[in-house]
Design a protein around this motif. Structure first.
Motif, PDB file in Angstrom:
ATOM      1  N   ALA A  14       1.019  -1.081   0.084  1.00  0.00           N
ATOM      2  CA  ALA A  14      -0.173   0.070   0.031  1.00  0.00           C
ATOM      3  C   ALA A  14       0.610   1.435  -0.041  1.00  0.00           C
ATOM      4  CB  ALA A  14      -1.065   0.052   1.331  1.00  0.00           C
ATOM      5  N   LEU A  15       1.929   1.260   0.862  1.00  0.00           N
ATOM      6  CA  LEU A  15       2.767   2.319   0.721  1.00  0.00           C
ATOM      7  C   LEU A  15       3.739   2.494  -0.475  1.00  0.00           C
ATOM      8  CD1 LEU A  15       4.448   2.030   4.483  1.00  0.00           C
ATOM      9  CD2 LEU A  15       2.287   3.456   3.562  1.00  0.00           C
ATOM     10  N   GLU A  16       3.926   1.505  -1.279  1.00  0.00           N
ATOM     11  CA  GLU A  16       4.568   1.780  -2.603  1.00  0.00           C
ATOM     12  C   GLU A  16       3.549   2.251  -3.448  1.00  0.00           C
ATOM     13  OE1 GLU A  16       7.044  -2.715  -1.800  1.00  0.00           O
ATOM     14  OE2 GLU A  16       5.703  -2.456  -3.581  1.00  0.00           O
ATOM     15  N   PHE A  20       3.628   6.386  -5.770  1.00  0.00           N
ATOM     16  CA  PHE A  20       3.309   6.441  -7.057  1.00  0.00           C
ATOM     17  C   PHE A  20       1.967   7.580  -7.366  1.00  0.00           C
ATOM     18  CE2 PHE A  20       0.737   5.698 -10.867  1.00  0.00           C
ATOM     19  CZ  PHE A  20       1.787   6.334 -11.862  1.00  0.00           C
ATOM     20  N   ALA A  21       1.121   7.220  -6.323  1.00  0.00           N
ATOM     21  CA  ALA A  21      -0.055   8.096  -6.617  1.00  0.00           C
ATOM     22  C   ALA A  21       0.331   9.419  -6.317  1.00  0.00           C
ATOM     23  CB  ALA A  21      -1.174   7.355  -5.650  1.00  0.00           C
ATOM     24  N   THR A 109      -3.674  -6.415 -14.735  1.00  0.00           N
ATOM     25  CA  THR A 109      -2.800  -6.999 -13.501  1.00  0.00           C
ATOM     26  C   THR A 109      -1.549  -7.379 -13.808  1.00  0.00           C
ATOM     27  OG1 THR A 109      -3.346  -9.306 -14.346  1.00  0.00           O
ATOM     28  CG2 THR A 109      -5.242  -7.957 -12.847  1.00  0.00           C
ATOM     29  N   ASP A 110      -0.996  -7.556 -12.629  1.00  0.00           N
ATOM     30  CA  ASP A 110       0.616  -7.841 -12.666  1.00  0.00           C
ATOM     31  C   ASP A 110       1.296  -6.742 -13.393  1.00  0.00           C
ATOM     32  OD1 ASP A 110      -0.012 -10.187 -11.304  1.00  0.00           O
ATOM     33  OD2 ASP A 110       0.162 -11.656 -12.971  1.00  0.00           O
ATOM     34  N   ALA A 111       1.027  -5.400 -13.252  1.00  0.00           N
ATOM     35  CA  ALA A 111       1.669  -4.183 -13.778  1.00  0.00           C
ATOM     36  C   ALA A 111       3.253  -4.410 -13.074  1.00  0.00           C
ATOM     37  CB  ALA A 111       1.161  -3.104 -13.616  1.00  0.00           C
ATOM     38  N   ASN A 112       4.298  -4.278 -13.954  1.00  0.00           N
ATOM     39  CA  ASN A 112       5.686  -4.091 -13.396  1.00  0.00           C
ATOM     40  C   ASN A 112       6.221  -2.788 -13.745  1.00  0.00           C
ATOM     41  OD1 ASN A 112       6.347  -4.316 -15.687  1.00  0.00           O
ATOM     42  ND2 ASN A 112       7.123  -6.602 -15.667  1.00  0.00           N
ATOM     43  N   GLN A 150       7.235  -4.579  -4.960  1.00  0.00           N
ATOM     44  CA  GLN A 150       8.585  -3.970  -5.150  1.00  0.00           C
ATOM     45  C   GLN A 150       8.662  -3.314  -6.540  1.00  0.00           C
ATOM     46  OE1 GLN A 150      11.285  -5.305  -3.241  1.00  0.00           O
ATOM     47  NE2 GLN A 150       9.748  -5.654  -1.686  1.00  0.00           N
ATOM     48  N   THR A 151       7.700  -3.261  -7.225  1.00  0.00           N
ATOM     49  CA  THR A 151       7.666  -2.236  -8.483  1.00  0.00           C
ATOM     50  C   THR A 151       7.983  -0.906  -8.128  1.00  0.00           C
ATOM     51  OG1 THR A 151       5.945  -3.751  -9.681  1.00  0.00           O
ATOM     52  CG2 THR A 151       6.222  -1.463 -10.397  1.00  0.00           C
ATOM     53  N   ILE A 152       7.591  -0.329  -7.180  1.00  0.00           N
ATOM     54  CA  ILE A 152       7.757   1.286  -6.555  1.00  0.00           C
ATOM     55  C   ILE A 152       8.560   0.836  -5.363  1.00  0.00           C
ATOM     56  CG2 ILE A 152       6.563   3.189  -6.351  1.00  0.00           C
ATOM     57  CD1 ILE A 152       4.312   2.048  -7.994  1.00  0.00           C
ATOM     58  N   GLN A 153       9.636   1.679  -5.356  1.00  0.00           N
ATOM     59  CA  GLN A 153      10.340   1.915  -4.021  1.00  0.00           C
ATOM     60  C   GLN A 153       9.467   2.946  -3.132  1.00  0.00           C
ATOM     61  OE1 GLN A 153      14.424   2.852  -4.241  1.00  0.00           O
ATOM     62  NE2 GLN A 153      14.734   2.989  -1.895  1.00  0.00           N
TER      63      GLN A 153
END
Length: 313
Positions: A14-16, A20-21, A109-112, A150-153
């Protein structure tokens, strides 16, 4: 876009997504469902959420996907969000599809990978068995995107305050009943957050030889991961240590692949590695094509010597 709503049953994811948001330059909110998740509100505000919709409705006790998707659909309408970001976990994938159906929205779905172009969310994901990358844009008025962990830090945005809203939900209990719970055997290794990851493949001949690999990992201050044959066919390591398309994703500072060929089904899981090292006796192994450093040689000779050399430093 008029707003972004984020949901995951895992706080870290959720924090990742909130990180991005916060870059979308639209109001960002988070849905916190279930008994414990309301306690995440302050951390969510620190990562960019301006509002947290919370609910501990009894129907959400087990976070069944059908109930969660209905709860999110109602929260989306209350929040006025047109972009919904969901963690693409085992549960999250199902929730995303159910939610999209309820909203009449398109779904990826499964966006990286995520980016914003011309006011639209652009998502990338692996396709054709991992052999290519597909770029997708959802054209419907509302869109649901399930993003791989793990897509976004995750990073605090400098905020820290927000509004907690008790979501007004009308939920029915799920017809799916839990008959029995069994603890899933899992290793103590967290490959997803490892900074140093040493992965083994079928080049390791016997289970006892894993001690040699563990010695290298320990010397580097890392943990052991593996390819699917090691965890699922030979059962030498736990399923939780499998890296790849059907396993875990990891973005370590250092990745060392030992005795593995480098098939895409595995390497998609370590695309975010900062430095990649390969050890293989086959100079034509695919892993060398993506490696920053490669050692062509017998792992049974290379690994002990490398470990000894590192220990002497």
């Amino acid at each position: 876009m008029s707003g972004v709503l984020v949901y995951s049953e895992r706080k870290s994811v959720a924090l990742e997504l909130l990180t991005f948001a916060a870059t979308v330059q639209q109001p960002a909110a988070v849905a916190l469902l279930g008994a414990q998740s309301a306690a995440w509100a302050d951390d969510c505000f620190a990562h960019g959420a301006g509002r947290a919709y919370v609910s501990n409705d009894p129907a959400l006790a087990d976070l069944q996907s059908d109930v969660v998707s209905e709860a999110l659909a109602q929260i989306v309408r209350q929040a006025g969000a047109d972009v919904i970001l969901v963690g693409s976990t085992l549960r999250g994938r199902e929730v995303a599809g159910r939610l999209a159906q309820k909203l009449g929205a398109g779904c990826t779905t499964d966006a990286n990978g995520l980016r914003v172009e011309n006011g639209q969310i652009v998502a990338t994901r692996y396709a054709l068995g991992g052999n290519t990358v597909s770029t997708q844009v959802v054209k419907s008025a509302q869109q649901v995107v399930a993003v791989m962990p793990q897509t976004i830090q995750a990073a605090p945005t400098g905020g820290g305050s927000g509004e907690v809203v008790e979501a007004k939900l009308t939920l029915a209990p799920s017809p799916v009943k839990t008959v029995e719970r069994r603890p899933k055997e899992a290793g103590t290794v967290n490959v997803e957050s490892a900074q140093v990851l040493v992965c083994v493949g079928r080049g390791v001949g016997e289970q006892k030889d894993l001690a040699m690999i563990q010695a290298l990992a320990d010397t580097l201050g890392g943990v052991i991961g593996c390819t699917r044959p090691i965890s699922h066919d030979k059962h030498w390591l736990s399923e939780s240590q499998m890296i790849g398309m059907s396993g875990k994703m990891s973005s370590p500072r250092l990745y060392v692949g030992v005795g593995l060929s480098g098939q895409i089904q595995h390497t998609v899981g370590i695309m975010g590695a900062k430095i990649t090292v390969a050890i293989n006796s086959d100079k034509n192994a695919l892993i060398f094509k993506m490696a920053d450093y490669g050692i062509v040689g017998d792992l049974y000779q290379v690994v002990p010597k490398l470990t000894e050399k590192l220990k002497s430093r």
